[in-house]
Design an enzyme around this catalytic site. Structure first.
Site, mmCIF file in Angstrom:
data_model
loop_
_atom_site.group_PDB
_atom_site.id
_atom_site.type_symbol
_atom_site.label_atom_id
_atom_site.label_comp_id
_atom_site.label_asym_id
_atom_site.label_seq_id
_atom_site.Cartn_x
_atom_site.Cartn_y
_atom_site.Cartn_z
ATOM 1 N N SER A 84 25.931 14.098 -26.532
ATOM 2 C CA SER A 84 27.045 13.574 -25.736
ATOM 3 C C SER A 84 28.371 14.095 -26.300
ATOM 4 O O SER A 84 28.547 15.292 -26.439
ATOM 5 C CB SER A 84 26.975 12.050 -25.708
ATOM 6 O OG SER A 84 27.723 11.515 -24.643
ATOM 7 N N ASP A 100 22.394 12.284 -20.064
ATOM 8 C CA ASP A 100 22.905 12.179 -21.424
ATOM 9 C C ASP A 100 21.811 12.330 -22.485
ATOM 10 O O ASP A 100 20.751 11.717 -22.398
ATOM 11 C CB ASP A 100 23.594 10.820 -21.594
ATOM 12 C CG ASP A 100 24.577 10.806 -22.738
ATOM 13 O OD1 ASP A 100 24.154 11.069 -23.879
ATOM 14 O OD2 ASP A 100 25.763 10.519 -22.506
#
Length: 307
Positions: free
Chosen positions: A69, A181
């Site tokens: 991320s 993600d």
């Protein structure tokens, strides 16, 4: 034997092995290859910049980086040659609108398509192969739930995919795979950086709790806090792959607190300084440390991405 017992034995064997490796490093005077694993946290991940500032100032040689991320975004910039001081300047100016825009979709409330332009402006190279320090970027395959680790090819789309926070950002398609993600598969990417060849792993995990007495402002706060809870619960195995876990306390900071970047950088610096004594043990004496290079040796690409 119960599964939990087997896991404890495996963990003990790994820890014993790392201890033997540490003893060998100490006896030979060889500096171990150090890997850095950067976790997620959106704006709160700006603390990574503070950690990098300290490691850079203290000439701690980083040979590999893995990011999830926001850790992937900051890791990509750092590995491309952007200095921690430059990263701090970028962090002081960046806002949500620089990375994403609101949209109407069945798959999310925002798209991070703008991140391509942001990365093109910030990164000093365009591909993994050109990076100054080898990098692994993690994402999660939406269909299978498998972790995907990128180590070759163009940088922008893998970083976007790693930052595609479920429920907020639209998934990103890379090589015909729908990705979200990376923290779902690798909340703390210690295993990917270990697999790159790191002999010692420093993990930076964003530890924080919800601001006491203050309720969520909207659905994004709810989603963000739920994922933070899940991330904390799932990263036990990732911690076991690390030799040192740095946990800057970001309690009270929200996922969109970009305007508080200076505070977040300071928190990262403080946390990193508290870990220096342990890190220096890996490097030998203070005199030996001063002769270390400030940057890692550039290594060849590590083969095709696992996606």
């Amino acid at each position: 034997m119960a599964i939990s017992g087997i896991k404890k034995i495996v963990h003990s064997v790994r820890a014993f092995g790392r201890g033997l490796a540490g003893a060998a490093e100490s006896s030979t005077g060889r500096v171990p290859l150090i890997g850095l694993a950067l976790g997620g946290g959106f704006a709160r991940g700006i603390v990574h910049v503070g950690v990098l500032k300290v490691l850079d100032a203290e000439q701690i040689p980083i040979s590999f980086v893995a990011g999830t991320s926001v850790g992937a975004l900051i890791g990509a910039a750092y590995c491309s040659g952007v200095s921690p001081l430059e990263l701090e300047q970028v962090a002081s100016r960046v806002r949500f609108r620089d990375l994403a825009r609101w949209t109407v979709s069945r798959y999310g409330f925002a798209t991070n398509q703008r991140m391509i332009g942001f990365l093109n402006r910030v990164l000093k190279v365009k591909t993994f192969e050109e990076l100054r320090i080898p990098l692994a970027v993690t994402a999660t395959d939406f269909a299978s739930g498998e972790g995907v680790v990128f180590r070759s090819g163009p940088l922008a789309d893998p970083v976007r995919a790693s930052c595609a926070y479920p429920g907020v950002f639209l998934p990103v398609t890379v090589n015909d795979r729908l990705l979200v993600d990376g923290m779902l598969a690798h909340s703390l990417p210690t295993q990917p950086v270990r697999e790159m060849g790191a002999e010692r792993v420093i993990a930076v995990n964003l530890k924080g709790s919800w601001a006491g007495g203050v309720g969520p402002r909207h659905i994004f706060d709810v989603v963000g806090q739920c994922f933070a809870i899940a991330q904390e619960m799932s990263c036990t195995r990732s911690r076991q792959c690390a030799d040192l876990v740095i946990e800057p306390d970001v309690t009270g900071y929200r996922y969109d607190d970009f305007e508080r970047s200076a505070e977040l950088v300071r928190i990262g610096e403080t946390a990193a300084r508290s870990a220096l004594t342990e890190i220096r043990k890996w490097l030998g004496t203070a005199e030996e440390k001063r002769t270390l290079p400030t940057t890692a040796t550039v290594r060849p690409a590590f083969g095709p991405a696992s996606d």
